[in-house]
Structure formats: structure tokens, C-alpha cells
Design a protein around this motif. Structure first.
Motif, PDB file in Angstrom:
ATOM      1  N   PRO A  73       0.828  -1.211   0.000  1.00 37.04           N
ATOM      2  CA  PRO A  73       0.000   0.000   0.000  1.00 37.04           C
ATOM      3  C   PRO A  73       0.863   1.262   0.000  1.00 37.04           C
ATOM      4  N   SER A  74       0.329   2.329  -0.552  1.00 36.60           N
ATOM      5  CA  SER A  74       1.055   3.595  -0.591  1.00 36.60           C
ATOM      6  C   SER A  74       0.127   4.723  -0.177  1.00 36.60           C
ATOM      7  N   GLY A  75       0.596   5.553   0.735  1.00 29.68           N
ATOM      8  CA  GLY A  75      -0.174   6.717   1.151  1.00 29.68           C
ATOM      9  C   GLY A  75      -0.022   7.886   0.204  1.00 29.68           C
ATOM     10  N   VAL A  76       0.768   7.699  -0.867  1.00 29.70           N
ATOM     11  CA  VAL A  76       1.017   8.788  -1.822  1.00 29.70           C
ATOM     12  C   VAL A  76      -0.190   9.019  -2.721  1.00 29.70           C
ATOM     13  N   PHE A  77      -0.866   7.930  -3.105  1.00 38.19           N
ATOM     14  CA  PHE A  77      -1.936   8.030  -4.099  1.00 38.19           C
ATOM     15  C   PHE A  77      -3.317   8.017  -3.451  1.00 38.19           C
ATOM     16  N   VAL A  78      -4.293   8.578  -4.165  1.00 33.45           N
ATOM     17  CA  VAL A  78      -5.683   8.493  -3.723  1.00 33.45           C
ATOM     18  C   VAL A  78      -6.175   7.058  -3.915  1.00 33.45           C
ATOM     19  N   GLY A  79      -7.139   6.650  -3.077  1.00 33.21           N
ATOM     20  CA  GLY A  79      -7.740   5.340  -3.249  1.00 33.21           C
ATOM     21  C   GLY A  79      -8.649   5.330  -4.471  1.00 33.21           C
ATOM     22  N   TYR A  80      -8.786   4.165  -5.132  1.00 28.51           N
ATOM     23  CA  TYR A  80      -9.577   4.117  -6.365  1.00 28.51           C
ATOM     24  C   TYR A  80     -10.102   2.706  -6.624  1.00 28.51           C
ATOM     25  N   ASP A  81     -11.092   2.637  -7.518  1.00 31.91           N
ATOM     26  CA  ASP A  81     -11.600   1.373  -8.065  1.00 31.91           C
ATOM     27  C   ASP A  81     -11.691   1.546  -9.570  1.00 31.91           C
ATOM     28  N   TYR A  82     -11.113   0.603 -10.319  1.00 33.12           N
ATOM     29  CA  TYR A  82     -11.234   0.646 -11.781  1.00 33.12           C
ATOM     30  C   TYR A  82     -12.459  -0.174 -12.168  1.00 33.12           C
ATOM     31  N   LEU A  83     -13.427   0.475 -12.803  1.00 35.86           N
ATOM     32  CA  LEU A  83     -14.709  -0.154 -13.123  1.00 35.86           C
ATOM     33  C   LEU A  83     -14.818  -0.352 -14.634  1.00 35.86           C
ATOM     34  N   GLU A  84     -14.846  -1.603 -15.070  1.00 36.81           N
ATOM     35  CA  GLU A  84     -14.926  -1.919 -16.500  1.00 36.81           C
ATOM     36  C   GLU A  84     -16.375  -1.836 -16.990  1.00 36.81           C
ATOM     37  N   ASP A  85     -16.562  -1.213 -18.166  1.00 37.17           N
ATOM     38  CA  ASP A  85     -17.883  -1.104 -18.816  1.00 37.17           C
ATOM     39  C   ASP A  85     -18.936  -0.565 -17.859  1.00 37.17           C
ATOM     40  N   TYR A  86     -18.578   0.419 -17.055  1.00 35.45           N
ATOM     41  CA  TYR A  86     -19.451   0.914 -15.991  1.00 35.45           C
ATOM     42  C   TYR A  86     -20.471   1.933 -16.500  1.00 35.45           C
ATOM     43  N   ILE A  87     -20.052   2.734 -17.477  1.00 30.99           N
ATOM     44  CA  ILE A  87     -20.911   3.823 -17.951  1.00 30.99           C
ATOM     45  C   ILE A  87     -21.475   3.485 -19.322  1.00 30.99           C
ATOM     46  N   VAL A  88     -22.797   3.491 -19.441  1.00 27.03           N
ATOM     47  CA  VAL A  88     -23.460   3.334 -20.736  1.00 27.03           C
ATOM     48  C   VAL A  88     -23.702   4.733 -21.281  1.00 27.03           C
ATOM     49  N   CYS A  89     -23.078   5.004 -22.434  1.00 29.01           N
ATOM     50  CA  CYS A  89     -23.053   6.388 -22.916  1.00 29.01           C
ATOM     51  C   CYS A  89     -22.896   6.422 -24.426  1.00 29.01           C
ATOM     52  N   ALA A  90     -23.423   7.455 -25.047  1.00 28.77           N
ATOM     53  CA  ALA A  90     -23.213   7.659 -26.480  1.00 28.77           C
ATOM     54  C   ALA A  90     -21.829   8.256 -26.701  1.00 28.77           C
ATOM     55  N   ASP A  91     -21.135   7.777 -27.763  1.00 28.26           N
ATOM     56  CA  ASP A  91     -19.825   8.350 -28.075  1.00 28.26           C
ATOM     57  C   ASP A  91     -19.996   9.577 -28.962  1.00 28.26           C
ATOM     58  N   GLN A  92     -18.882  10.113 -29.440  1.00 28.28           N
ATOM     59  CA  GLN A  92     -18.925  11.344 -30.224  1.00 28.28           C
ATOM     60  C   GLN A  92     -19.609  11.166 -31.568  1.00 28.28           C
ATOM     61  N   ASN A  93     -19.789   9.907 -32.008  1.00 31.73           N
ATOM     62  CA  ASN A  93     -20.506   9.629 -33.264  1.00 31.73           C
ATOM     63  C   ASN A  93     -21.977   9.311 -33.021  1.00 31.73           C
ATOM     64  N   GLY A  94     -22.386   9.309 -31.751  1.00 34.04           N
ATOM     65  CA  GLY A  94     -23.768   9.007 -31.426  1.00 34.04           C
ATOM     66  C   GLY A  94     -24.044   7.541 -31.170  1.00 34.04           C
ATOM     67  N   ASP A  95     -23.032   6.683 -31.274  1.00 36.86           N
ATOM     68  CA  ASP A  95     -23.211   5.252 -31.021  1.00 36.86           C
ATOM     69  C   ASP A  95     -23.123   4.975 -29.521  1.00 36.86           C
ATOM     70  N   VAL A  96     -24.093   4.202 -29.004  1.00 35.00           N
ATOM     71  CA  VAL A  96     -24.136   3.906 -27.576  1.00 35.00           C
ATOM     72  C   VAL A  96     -23.283   2.687 -27.261  1.00 35.00           C
ATOM     73  N   GLY A  97     -22.493   2.778 -26.186  1.00 40.71           N
ATOM     74  CA  GLY A  97     -21.646   1.664 -25.765  1.00 40.71           C
ATOM     75  C   GLY A  97     -21.338   1.758 -24.287  1.00 40.71           C
ATOM     76  N   SER A  98     -20.564   0.798 -23.782  1.00 40.93           N
ATOM     77  CA  SER A  98     -20.158   0.768 -22.375  1.00 40.93           C
ATOM     78  C   SER A  98     -18.696   1.194 -22.271  1.00 40.93           C
ATOM     79  N   PHE A  99     -18.404   2.033 -21.298  1.00 34.85           N
ATOM     80  CA  PHE A  99     -17.057   2.582 -21.170  1.00 34.85           C
ATOM     81  C   PHE A  99     -16.556   2.440 -19.734  1.00 34.85           C
ATOM     82  N   ASP A 100     -15.229   2.230 -19.616  1.00 37.03           N
ATOM     83  CA  ASP A 100     -14.589   2.107 -18.306  1.00 37.03           C
ATOM     84  C   ASP A 100     -14.488   3.468 -17.634  1.00 37.03           C
ATOM     85  N   CYS A 101     -14.363   3.439 -16.312  1.00 38.57           N
ATOM     86  CA  CYS A 101     -14.087   4.660 -15.564  1.00 38.57           C
ATOM     87  C   CYS A 101     -13.292   4.293 -14.318  1.00 38.57           C
TER      88      CYS A 101
END
Length: 453
Positions: A73-101
Motif C-alpha cells: 500500500p502507498s499513502g502517496v496516491f488516492v484510493g480508487y476502483d477501476y470499473l470496466e464497462d461501468y458507464i453506458v453512454c453515447a460516443d462522439q458519433n452518437g453510437d451507444v456503448g459501455s465505457f470504463d471509468c
């Protein structure tokens, strides 16, 4: 390459979760490849990092970083969770997909850039000096960790409300020893011009740390040098890398009586991006500043060290990244793996590899002793462990009570509690049993008296 959403796409997809400011506008910070929103998730305020550009290796890097942070563990960095395909959203072309955050801790505070700009504007040199000290502490921990950030700059450092600093933006972070090609080489104005020539990421933070540290100390003396631009620094790396900088020369004259800062200036003129010895330079600056009360301000040891214990007579026992030393007006002469508070006018330290010694208040070594562990002295005797058993050594380092016990307590009122297995007893300073070994726990009461439980 996959097409990603833009900021407006994410704002639409995250309606109801994004926290808005007092005029109803979404709170977010945008960069070249991502945007970070302040969101409410499960009743908690979090920071959600959403990506606007593709990176095929992103998942792999975060998986490795997560595994490493669990192990170390490191106290230097903020705590985080990497979430795969978490956000369902339209991209810049208008196509809907799932994106990580990346869901992170929301740090209540502001960036080092913002804190520094305010201090410069109001000419608060003591605040800038405090930021410089806190940064040195952060740099020491980062340089001694198994992680390399690869994009150290004031914008990527958050100053919490309590003054502590945290590194944000984990996308560029690498493990030391990682030989794969890097997508991040740092930010112009902070990175060395030759950073792209580094075969590994191990030394990517060296030069940016030196640049930021030297900049903060320079601004503590002359705030007007700061332009306020997030990517602008006092010392130009491109100019310094050719071996001469008028500004470096100017501060070399100003700091001629402060060798710990001259060391940082010397490293600014490094021909290569790998600045060997930077961790030593940073920690020398820490102990010298703490000892001397530099920059025209008194320094609380808590600003720079992990722990601090007042030993009296102007001596403070301090710890820095797992090492211990004695802070005086001259700084810390040396750090040890183990160092104990003074007692009986002596302090016990470990030099490693089974070498222990005791010193007086002037830090003169009184004796050395080869053993597994040596404890603090009381009434002229200290518990010592040799061969897995405990006995006692006198103030000259001579073992006077043979190590035959599983436990030895400190002496008080001429006696000490000892134990073998489940049997306890009481001995005097000559090792003579005053109370025979018997089952049942023996402890000391509040006034030091022997109590059988």
C-alpha cells in the motif's frame, strides 16, 4: 482506435449523479485524455474519471497497479476502483456503448497549482515555504516506493484541507522495473528534455521532483517569479539541460550557505533525465531544514516526519519512511532502522544485521553489542535477546544476566518481571529470583508495584 464520448456526452449520461456548483453547473476538471466529475455514489461524494480518448493498455496497467497496491500500500496516491464497462453512454458519433471509468476518493482541497497561485498573489512566503516542506515529504515517500508516477507537476498534486499532499491522476503510474514502452513522458516545463531516451520508467520522477522542489524554495524567497500558468516553472528544463542557467546561477549565489538547496540546483543541470541520488538530496533537505528552522519560519517536525517524540533537551526522535533518527538544531545526523527514546540518559539504536549500540545525548556511541534485540534502559539494565532468549545487559553493554527467559520486563524499584512459558517470576538486578517462577500472570500496578493476577 475506438471512438469515446466527449464531456457533453458524459454529462448527459451521468445526470442525477454529477454534483453541481452553486449556479447549477456540473463540477468537473478536464484534461487531454479524460474528464473527472464530482459525483454522488451510494451516498458518498466521489471523483469519477471518464475517458475521452482510447488507450488499449489501460485495463492491463490498472490491474497490475491494483495488485501491487494490495501487496505494498502507498499513502502517496488516492484510493480508487477501476470499473470496466461501468458507464453506458453515447460516443462522439452518437453510437451507444459501455465505457470504463475510475472511481476515486474525492479529495477535499485544491491542487498545488491553485494553492501556490493564491500564496504568490498575496505574497505569503511562509505559506509557500510550508508547501515546499510538504512537497519534500511527499517526494521522499514516492521515491522510496515501488511506484513511479511519470507525470509529476503541481496540477497532479492535491493539497488537502489539513495540508497533507496526495498525488492524483494514476493513468501514467508504472511499477519500477517495468520495461514496456511508456505512453506518458511527463509535461513540458517539468520533464527533462532527454526523458524519452529512458529505457525504463524507474527514473521518470527524478527530474520533475527536483524542478518542483527548487521552484517552491525559490518562490518562498521571491514569489514574483511565478507566472501562475499551471505548466510554467521558475527553472526552464531546456535551458538547464545545456549545463547553464542564469537563474540557477543567481540562486546558487543566494543559497551558498545552504548546501542542501545547492544540491537541488546542481541536479537541475543534469545532462540526463535519470538524476541519481535525488532521494538522498531530498531527505538531506528535509533534515537540514527541520534542524535549522530555515526559510525564516519555525518548523513543526510533524510537517516533515511520519512520527515525532520529544526527548527533551532539544532532541526529538523522528521517523522518515521507516527510518528513525534524532533531530536537533543541526538536523538529523543519521537515520537507523530502529531508534528508541532516551532513558537513563541513553538511547538504544539498531544499525542493522544484528548490530545494536547505545549513545548519550551528544550522540556519542557508548558501546556496541551483537544481539537480536536490545530494549531501552531503566535502572542501568536493558532487556537483551540473544539466541531467541531474553536476559539483561548493563550500561557498558555487558550481558550481566544470562538470556534464559522467554520475556524480560523493565526494571523498576530494583526488580523486574520475567517469564518462561506460562510461569512468571520476579528477579533483582543481580538476577536472583525474589519470587519463584510459578504459573499465573505477574504484572506491575499503576505505581510500579508487583501484582499477581
Amino acid at each position: 482506435m475506438r471512438v469515446y464520448p466527449n464531456i457533453l456526452n458524459y454529462v448527459e449520461a451521468l445526470k442525477g449523479r454529477i454534483v453541481c456548483d452553486e449556479i447549477g453547473e456540473p463540477v468537473y476538471f478536464s484534461g487531454n485524455r479524460s474528464v473527472v466529475f464530482k459525483v454522488e455514489c451510494d451516498g458518498k461524494i466521489r471523483a469519477m474519471k471518464c475517458y475521452t480518448l482510447d488507450d488499449p493498455l489501460r485495463r492491463e496497467r490498472y490491474a497490475e497497479l491494483s495488485e501491487a497496491l494490495v501487496a505494498v500500500p502507498s499513502g502517496v496516491f488516492v484510493g480508487y476502483d477501476y470499473l470496466e464497462d461501468y458507464i453506458v453512454c453515447a460516443d462522439q458519433n452518437g453510437d451507444v456503448g459501455s465505457f470504463d471509468c475510475v472511481m476515486m476518493e474525492w479529495v477535499e482541497g485544491r491542487s498545488l497549482t491553485s494553492a501556490l497561485s493564491e500564496a504568490v498573489y498575496f505574497n505569503r512566503r511562509e505559506v509557500i515555504a510550508g508547501l515546499a516542506l510538504r512537497f519534500l515529504r511527499l517526494a521522499s515517500e514516492l521515491l522510496r516506493s515501488p511506484y513511479v508516477h511519470c507525470d509529476i507537476k503541481p496540477d497532479n498534486i492535491m493539497v488537502r484541507d489539513d495540508g497533507a499532499m496526495t498525488v492524483v491522476d494514476l493513468d501514467p503510474v508504472r511499477l519500477r522495473g517495468d520495461k514496456r514502452p511508456r505512453t506518458e513522458t511527463g509535461t513540458p516545463g517539468f520533464r527533462h528534455p532527454c526523458v524519452t531516451g529512458l529505457k525504463r520508467a524507474d527514473h521518470c520522477d527524478d527530474y520533475p521532483i527536483v524542478v518542483v522542489a527548487a521552484t517552491l524554495f525559490a518562490l518562498a524567497e521571491e514569489p514574483g517569479l511565478w507566472g501562475g500558468d499551471a505548466d510554467r516553472v521558475v527553472f526552464d528544463p531546456d535551458e538547464c539541460a545545456i549545463g547553464y542557467s542564469r537563474r540557477v546561477a543567481d540562486f546558487a549565489i543566494r543559497w551558498r550557505d545552504r548546501p542542501y538547496l545547492l544540491g537541488l540546483l546542481d541536479m537541475l543541470l543534469s545532462e540526463g533525465a535519470a538524476v541519481y541520488g535525488v532521494v538522498g538530496a531530498v531527505e538531506r533537505a528535509i533534515v537540514c531544514i527541520a534542524g535549522a528552522g530555515a526559510l525564516g519560519r519555525s518548523v513543526d517536525p510533524a510537517e516533515l516526519f511520519d512520527d515525532a517524540v520529544d526527548c527533551g533537551d532539544g532532541i526529538t526522535l523522528v521517523s522518515l519512511v521507516g527510518q528513525w533518527g534524532y533531530l536537533t538544531s543541526d538536523g538529523v545526523e543519521r537515520f537507523y532502522p530502529v531508534a528508541l527514546p532516551f532513558s537513563d540518559g541513553m538511547a538504544v539504536v539498531s544499525e542493522g544485521d544484528g548490530r545494536w549500540c547505545a549513545m548519550d545525548r551528544e550522540r556519542n556511541i557508548l558501546f556496541g553489542l551483537k544481539c537480536e534485540e536490545l530494549c531501552s534502559y531503566s535502572e542501568g539494565l536493558a532487556p537483551v535477546r540473544i539466541g531467541g532468549k531474553w536476559g539483561y545487559a548493563d550500561s557498558a553493554g555487558v550481558v550481566t544476566i544470562e538470556p534464559v527467559y522467554d520475556y524480560c520486563g523493565a526494571f523498576s524499584n530494583g526488580c523486574a518481571v520475567v517469564r518462561n512459558g506460562a510461569c512468571y517470576g520476579v528477579i533483582d538486578s543481580d538476577g536472583v529470583l525474589l519470587r519463584p517462577m510459578s504459573e499465573g500472570v505477574i504484572v506491575r500496578g499503576e505505581n510500579g508495584e508487583i501484582v499477581a493476577l
